[in-house]
Motif scaffolding. Structure first.
Motif, PDB file in Angstrom:
ATOM      1  N   PHE A 129      29.915  31.080  63.964  1.00  0.00           N
ATOM      2  CA  PHE A 129      30.557  29.825  64.378  1.00  0.00           C
ATOM      3  C   PHE A 129      30.377  29.661  65.884  1.00  0.00           C
ATOM      4  N   ALA A 163      25.622  26.779  66.389  1.00  0.00           N
ATOM      5  CA  ALA A 163      25.837  27.685  65.264  1.00  0.00           C
ATOM      6  C   ALA A 163      24.453  28.038  64.734  1.00  0.00           C
ATOM      7  N   LEU A 188      27.705  30.853  56.770  1.00  0.00           N
ATOM      8  CA  LEU A 188      28.500  30.721  57.987  1.00  0.00           C
ATOM      9  C   LEU A 188      29.571  31.799  57.959  1.00  0.00           C
ATOM     10  N   PRO A 190      32.762  34.060  58.498  1.00  0.00           N
ATOM     11  CA  PRO A 190      34.146  33.667  58.799  1.00  0.00           C
ATOM     12  C   PRO A 190      34.710  34.256  60.074  1.00  0.00           C
ATOM     13  N   TYR A 193      31.424  34.804  66.041  1.00  0.00           N
ATOM     14  CA  TYR A 193      31.361  33.648  66.931  1.00  0.00           C
ATOM     15  C   TYR A 193      30.171  33.791  67.868  1.00  0.00           C
ATOM     16  N   ARG A 259      34.485  23.620  59.951  1.00  0.00           N
ATOM     17  CA  ARG A 259      33.640  24.559  59.205  1.00  0.00           C
ATOM     18  C   ARG A 259      33.150  23.923  57.900  1.00  0.00           C
TER      19      ARG A 259
END
Length: 296
Positions: A129, A163, A188, A190, A193, A259
């Motif tokens: 993310f 991202a 993606l 969770p 970052y 998201r």
């Protein structure tokens, strides 16, 4: 995971950018070991070798023409990344002003977090993310020197463009900038970052963007002189100034709706040759929770 391979490697390519390289080497060296870091020095810069002592420094000849530079650069990085997956379970490839980190509430080890996957459930490519840090000098006046970046810079905006599908265990082809890749299936993560540091300090941003503007002029001509559309590098300073005046509306990294938009909006580019996450950019800025301060 494959126990015949090493665990995780990280790779970047740069010219100049000593501040970012120092932070990149310090962070990834701590998590992965410097022997697993690969630094591609555009122009064979001795300062890169000094900063990256103990890393694998690969010297590249400097191309002053910058002909199709970004395309050639990412074609080469794709080949290096794909090759290294023969010897590493995971290979992380990105720009030097990007740091991938796991939420400290979940794990204190990037390597352990990536190696948690079993052989049957590991995704082929991992997308973190995106957190784009933005320096507001009025709210965060302290200098970066001698400090963890996230001690003194925790204001950010959401920007799905960063991202990036930057961690792979298989052959991959990146698009220019690494914003999209050949892997159709998207994952993606969770708790991972990608911290984009382009706007992390007012003066550094000003000076760095001036250099990038000159490079863009060499590569594609000045906007006033040639018929081309403006790019993000052309408009970056104005974008930064607008963001740098905003006040955070919340202290959080929880964005379930954003998201969802990224995953549901995942789409092909170039007739399906590449794929990237959907989503856009937030107009608001936010503040990272205190627990992130010690990361880097």
């Amino acid at each position: 995971m494959d126990n015949t391979k090493a665990k995780v490697a990280a790779m970047t390519m740069l010219r100049g950018d000593y501040f970012y390289l120092e932070r990149w080497v310090e962070y990834y060296g701590r998590h992965l070991g410097r022997e697993n870091l690969y630094v591609l020095s555009h122009g064979n810069d001795p300062e890169h070798r000094r900063i990256a002592e103990g890393c694998n420094v690969i010297n590249l000849p400097y191309d002053a023409t910058r002909y199709s530079f970004n395309q050639r650069r990412w074609q080469m990085l794709s080949l290096f990344t794909s090759g290294f997956t023969r010897y590493y379970n995971w290979v992380l490839c990105g720009d030097v002003d990007e740091i991938v980190a796991v939420d400290p509430a979940v794990s204190d080890s990037l390597q352990d977090y990536l190696m948690r996957f079993g052989e049957t459930k590991a995704p082929r490519v991992i997308t973190p993310f995106a957190i784009e840090l933005v320096h507001n000098p009025g709210l965060e006046p302290e200098p970066l020197e001698g400090r963890n970046i996230l001690d003194v810079r925790r204001i950010f905006r959401l920007n799905a463009n960063y991202a990036k599908p930057c961690i792979t265990r298989n052959k991959i082809t990146f698009g220019p900038g690494g914003h999209f890749a050949s892997e159709k299936e998207g994952y993606l993560d969770p708790d991972l970052y990608l911290f984009h540091l382009r706007f992390v300090d007012y003066q550094m941003t000003h000076d760095r963007l001036a250099v990038r503007k000159e490079q863009r002029h060499i590569q594609s001509g000045d906007l006033a002189e040639v018929d081309r559309k403006p790019t993000g590098w052309d408009t970056a300073w104005d974008s930064y100034l607008d963001l740098s005046r905003k006040t955070p509306v919340a202290e959080t990294v929880d964005f379930p709706e954003f998201r969802k938009e990224m995953v549901e909006g995942r789409h092909p580019k170039n007739d399906g040759a590449f794929w990237m996450m959907g989503g856009g950019r937030s107009s608001d800025v936010y503040r990272l929770p205190e627990r992130f301060a010690a990361l880097f």
